[in-house]
Design a protein around this motif. Structure first.
Motif, mmCIF file in Angstrom:
data_model
loop_
_atom_site.group_PDB
_atom_site.id
_atom_site.type_symbol
_atom_site.label_atom_id
_atom_site.label_comp_id
_atom_site.label_asym_id
_atom_site.label_seq_id
_atom_site.Cartn_x
_atom_site.Cartn_y
_atom_site.Cartn_z
ATOM 1 N N ASN A 10 0.897 -1.125 -0.196
ATOM 2 C CA ASN A 10 -0.106 -0.181 -0.023
ATOM 3 C C ASN A 10 0.750 1.186 -0.112
ATOM 4 O O ASN A 10 0.664 2.118 -0.853
ATOM 5 C CB ASN A 10 -0.933 -0.152 1.101
ATOM 6 N N LEU A 11 2.006 1.306 0.947
ATOM 7 C CA LEU A 11 2.781 2.368 1.020
ATOM 8 C C LEU A 11 3.456 2.441 -0.304
ATOM 9 O O LEU A 11 3.669 3.780 -0.902
ATOM 10 C CB LEU A 11 3.912 2.167 2.073
ATOM 11 N N GLU A 13 2.283 1.670 -3.158
ATOM 12 C CA GLU A 13 1.457 2.540 -4.443
ATOM 13 C C GLU A 13 1.144 3.754 -4.151
ATOM 14 O O GLU A 13 1.202 4.530 -5.156
ATOM 15 C CB GLU A 13 0.060 1.780 -3.981
ATOM 16 N N ARG A 14 1.337 4.112 -2.916
ATOM 17 C CA ARG A 14 1.042 5.888 -2.572
ATOM 18 C C ARG A 14 2.037 6.504 -3.010
ATOM 19 O O ARG A 14 2.051 7.379 -3.693
ATOM 20 C CB ARG A 14 1.042 6.026 -1.190
ATOM 21 N N PHE A 15 3.468 6.094 -3.013
ATOM 22 C CA PHE A 15 4.549 6.689 -3.520
ATOM 23 C C PHE A 15 4.399 6.743 -5.032
ATOM 24 O O PHE A 15 4.649 7.693 -5.940
ATOM 25 C CB PHE A 15 5.788 5.995 -3.198
ATOM 26 N N LYS A 16 4.062 5.581 -5.642
ATOM 27 C CA LYS A 16 4.047 5.540 -6.906
ATOM 28 C C LYS A 16 3.047 6.278 -7.646
ATOM 29 O O LYS A 16 3.257 6.889 -8.756
ATOM 30 C CB LYS A 16 3.580 3.991 -7.544
ATOM 31 N N SER A 17 1.991 6.806 -6.869
ATOM 32 C CA SER A 17 1.071 7.907 -7.280
ATOM 33 C C SER A 17 1.553 9.297 -7.632
ATOM 34 O O SER A 17 0.835 10.198 -8.046
ATOM 35 C CB SER A 17 -0.289 7.784 -6.466
ATOM 36 N N LEU A 18 2.730 9.513 -6.921
ATOM 37 C CA LEU A 18 3.269 10.845 -6.698
ATOM 38 C C LEU A 18 4.187 11.118 -8.430
ATOM 39 O O LEU A 18 4.378 9.993 -8.917
ATOM 40 C CB LEU A 18 4.597 10.865 -5.909
ATOM 41 N N ALA A 26 9.981 3.991 -5.654
ATOM 42 C CA ALA A 26 8.784 3.671 -4.719
ATOM 43 C C ALA A 26 9.390 2.792 -3.580
ATOM 44 O O ALA A 26 9.015 3.007 -2.369
ATOM 45 C CB ALA A 26 7.412 3.482 -5.527
#
Ligand SMILES: [Zn+2]
Length: 199
Positions: A10-11, A13-18, A26
Protein backbone atom coordinates in the motif's frame (compact mmCIF):
# COMPACT_ATOMS: atom_id res chain seq x y z
CA UNK A 1 4.95 -13.34 -8.19
CA UNK A 2 4.12 -10.42 -5.99
CA UNK A 3 5.42 -9.48 -2.60
CA UNK A 4 2.85 -10.27 0.08
CA UNK A 5 2.73 -7.52 2.65
CA UNK A 6 -0.38 -5.45 2.37
CA UNK A 7 0.84 -2.46 4.38
CA UNK A 8 4.13 -2.25 2.52
CA UNK A 9 2.47 -2.73 -0.87
CA UNK A 10 0.00 0.00 0.00
CA UNK A 11 2.83 2.40 0.94
CA UNK A 12 4.63 1.64 -2.33
CA UNK A 13 1.44 2.28 -4.31
CA UNK A 14 1.06 5.68 -2.57
CA UNK A 15 4.58 6.70 -3.54
CA UNK A 16 4.03 5.51 -7.09
CA UNK A 17 1.03 7.84 -7.35
CA UNK A 18 3.41 10.83 -6.96
CA UNK A 19 4.74 12.58 -10.08
CA UNK A 20 7.99 11.18 -11.40
CA UNK A 21 8.11 8.22 -9.01
CA UNK A 22 8.43 4.82 -10.64
CA UNK A 23 8.38 1.29 -9.20
CA UNK A 24 12.06 1.23 -8.13
CA UNK A 25 12.05 4.66 -6.51
CA UNK A 26 8.78 3.86 -4.71
CA UNK A 27 10.28 0.74 -3.12
CA UNK A 28 13.43 2.67 -2.19
CA UNK A 29 11.33 5.34 -0.43
CA UNK A 30 9.17 2.76 1.33
CA UNK A 31 12.23 0.91 2.70
CA UNK A 32 13.75 4.21 3.75
CA UNK A 33 10.58 5.11 5.68
CA UNK A 34 10.60 1.73 7.45
CA UNK A 35 14.18 2.33 8.59
CA UNK A 36 13.53 5.82 9.97
CA UNK A 37 12.80 6.46 13.68
CA UNK A 38 9.04 6.45 14.33
CA UNK A 39 9.07 10.10 15.47
CA UNK A 40 10.71 11.28 12.26
CA UNK A 41 8.06 9.48 10.20
CA UNK A 42 5.26 10.97 12.32
CA UNK A 43 6.68 14.49 11.79
CA UNK A 44 6.93 13.84 8.05
CA UNK A 45 3.34 12.61 7.83
CA UNK A 46 2.15 15.52 9.95
CA UNK A 47 3.91 18.03 7.66
CA UNK A 48 2.02 16.59 4.68
CA UNK A 49 -1.32 16.73 6.50
CA UNK A 50 -0.77 20.26 7.84
CA UNK A 51 0.28 21.62 4.43
CA UNK A 52 -2.61 19.91 2.68
CA UNK A 53 -5.21 21.11 5.21
CA UNK A 54 -4.01 24.67 5.83
CA UNK A 55 -2.60 25.88 2.52
CA UNK A 56 -5.16 27.33 0.12
CA UNK A 57 -5.12 29.66 -2.85
CA UNK A 58 -4.81 33.43 -2.39
CA UNK A 59 -8.21 34.89 -3.22
CA UNK A 60 -6.60 37.62 -5.34
CA UNK A 61 -3.77 35.99 -7.30
CA UNK A 62 -4.01 32.22 -6.82
CA UNK A 63 -0.64 31.88 -5.05
CA UNK A 64 -0.51 29.37 -2.18
CA UNK A 65 -1.13 30.86 1.27
CA UNK A 66 -2.43 30.04 4.72
CA UNK A 67 -4.35 33.34 4.82
CA UNK A 68 -6.90 34.95 2.55
CA UNK A 69 -4.14 37.03 0.94
CA UNK A 70 -0.71 35.67 0.07
CA UNK A 71 2.45 37.42 1.30
CA UNK A 72 2.98 39.01 -2.13
CA UNK A 73 -0.51 40.55 -2.36
CA UNK A 74 -0.28 41.67 1.28
CA UNK A 75 3.12 43.34 0.77
CA UNK A 76 2.76 47.13 0.40
CA UNK A 77 6.30 47.39 -0.98
CA UNK A 78 5.35 45.39 -4.09
CA UNK A 79 4.48 47.38 -7.22
CA UNK A 80 0.74 46.81 -7.64
CA UNK A 81 0.71 48.45 -11.08
CA UNK A 82 2.63 45.60 -12.74
CA UNK A 83 1.16 42.11 -12.96
CA UNK A 84 2.98 39.01 -14.09
CA UNK A 85 0.59 36.38 -15.47
CA UNK A 86 2.04 32.90 -14.98
CA UNK A 87 0.83 29.47 -15.99
CA UNK A 88 1.21 27.81 -12.61
CA UNK A 89 2.74 28.01 -9.14
CA UNK A 90 6.02 26.49 -10.28
CA UNK A 91 6.56 29.42 -12.64
CA UNK A 92 5.68 31.96 -9.93
CA UNK A 93 8.36 30.36 -7.78
CA UNK A 94 10.85 30.55 -10.64
CA UNK A 95 10.29 34.32 -10.98
CA UNK A 96 10.49 34.90 -7.23
CA UNK A 97 13.80 33.04 -7.19
CA UNK A 98 15.30 35.56 -9.64
CA UNK A 99 14.84 38.34 -7.01
CA UNK A 100 14.42 40.69 -9.95
CA UNK A 101 10.68 41.19 -9.98
CA UNK A 102 8.76 43.32 -7.50
CA UNK A 103 5.28 43.46 -9.05
CA UNK A 104 2.35 41.16 -8.32
CA UNK A 105 1.23 37.93 -9.96
CA UNK A 106 -1.77 36.15 -11.36
CA UNK A 107 -1.66 32.35 -11.49
CA UNK A 108 -3.78 31.03 -14.36
CA UNK A 109 -3.68 27.35 -13.55
CA UNK A 110 -3.51 26.33 -17.20
CA UNK A 111 -3.28 27.52 -20.80
CA UNK A 112 -5.77 27.78 -23.63
CA UNK A 113 -5.77 24.62 -25.69
CA UNK A 114 -8.66 24.14 -28.13
CA UNK A 115 -7.27 20.68 -29.01
CA UNK A 116 -7.76 19.57 -25.41
CA UNK A 117 -11.02 21.46 -25.08
CA UNK A 118 -9.54 23.96 -22.60
CA UNK A 119 -11.21 27.32 -23.10
CA UNK A 120 -11.03 30.77 -21.43
CA UNK A 121 -13.38 29.81 -18.59
CA UNK A 122 -11.31 26.74 -17.69
CA UNK A 123 -8.31 28.93 -16.88
CA UNK A 124 -10.24 31.76 -15.22
CA UNK A 125 -9.75 34.46 -17.86
CA UNK A 126 -12.86 36.38 -16.71
CA UNK A 127 -11.48 36.50 -13.14
CA UNK A 128 -8.20 37.85 -14.51
CA UNK A 129 -9.98 40.52 -16.56
CA UNK A 130 -12.15 41.56 -13.62
CA UNK A 131 -9.10 41.89 -11.39
CA UNK A 132 -7.33 44.06 -13.94
CA UNK A 133 -10.38 46.29 -14.45
CA UNK A 134 -10.93 46.70 -10.69
CA UNK A 135 -7.32 47.60 -9.91
CA UNK A 136 -4.64 50.08 -10.92
CA UNK A 137 -2.69 47.67 -13.05
CA UNK A 138 -1.06 49.44 -15.98
CA UNK A 139 1.14 46.65 -17.33
CA UNK A 140 0.40 42.95 -17.68
CA UNK A 141 3.43 40.77 -18.40
CA UNK A 142 2.39 37.52 -20.05
CA UNK A 143 5.15 35.45 -18.42
CA UNK A 144 4.28 32.23 -20.14
CA UNK A 145 6.69 29.83 -21.86
CA UNK A 146 6.99 30.08 -25.66
CA UNK A 147 4.85 27.04 -26.46
CA UNK A 148 1.93 26.93 -28.91
CA UNK A 149 -0.58 27.10 -26.04
CA UNK A 150 1.46 29.83 -24.31
CA UNK A 151 1.47 32.02 -27.42
CA UNK A 152 -2.26 31.47 -27.96
CA UNK A 153 -3.07 32.39 -24.36
CA UNK A 154 -0.88 35.51 -24.44
CA UNK A 155 -2.41 36.67 -27.73
CA UNK A 156 -5.94 36.05 -26.45
CA UNK A 157 -5.43 38.03 -23.22
CA UNK A 158 -3.67 40.81 -25.10
CA UNK A 159 -6.59 41.18 -27.52
CA UNK A 160 -9.01 41.56 -24.61
CA UNK A 161 -6.90 44.03 -22.66
CA UNK A 162 -5.65 46.34 -25.38
CA UNK A 163 -9.00 48.20 -25.75
CA UNK A 164 -8.90 48.95 -22.00
CA UNK A 165 -5.60 50.79 -22.47
CA UNK A 166 -3.55 48.27 -20.49
CA UNK A 167 0.00 47.67 -21.70
CA UNK A 168 0.54 43.98 -22.39
CA UNK A 169 4.09 42.66 -22.67
CA UNK A 170 5.64 39.30 -23.38
CA UNK A 171 8.92 37.83 -22.12
CA UNK A 172 11.88 38.44 -24.43
CA UNK A 173 13.01 35.59 -26.61
CA UNK A 174 16.23 33.91 -25.74
CA UNK A 175 14.07 31.37 -24.02
CA UNK A 176 14.22 28.13 -25.98
CA UNK A 177 11.02 27.65 -28.00
CA UNK A 178 8.77 25.09 -26.38
CA UNK A 179 10.62 25.41 -23.10
CA UNK A 180 9.13 25.28 -19.66
CA UNK A 181 9.87 28.32 -17.47
CA UNK A 182 10.30 26.30 -14.30
CA UNK A 183 13.48 24.71 -15.70
CA UNK A 184 14.95 27.98 -17.01
CA UNK A 185 17.89 29.30 -15.02
CA UNK A 186 17.50 32.48 -12.95
CA UNK A 187 19.76 34.66 -15.12
CA UNK A 188 18.01 33.74 -18.39
CA UNK A 189 14.62 34.26 -16.76
CA UNK A 190 15.64 37.62 -15.36
CA UNK A 191 16.99 38.71 -18.76
CA UNK A 192 13.75 37.58 -20.44
CA UNK A 193 11.79 39.68 -17.94
CA UNK A 194 14.03 42.74 -18.38
CA UNK A 195 13.87 42.53 -22.16
CA UNK A 196 10.12 42.10 -22.39
CA UNK A 197 8.36 43.62 -25.37
CA UNK A 198 4.88 44.89 -26.14
CA UNK A 199 2.43 42.59 -27.86
ZN1 LIG B 1 -1.87 36.75 -3.76
Amino acid sequence: MSYKNELLNNLVERFKSLPGVGEKAAWKMAFHILNLPKGVVADFAEAIIQASQKIKKCEVCGNFTENNLCYICADNMRDKSVMCVVQNMKDLLAFERTNGYCGVYHVLGGLLSPMDDIGPEDIGISKLLKRIKDSEISEVIMAIGPTVEGEATAAYVSRLLKPAGVRVTRLAYGLPVGSSLEYTDDITLHAALEGRRDI
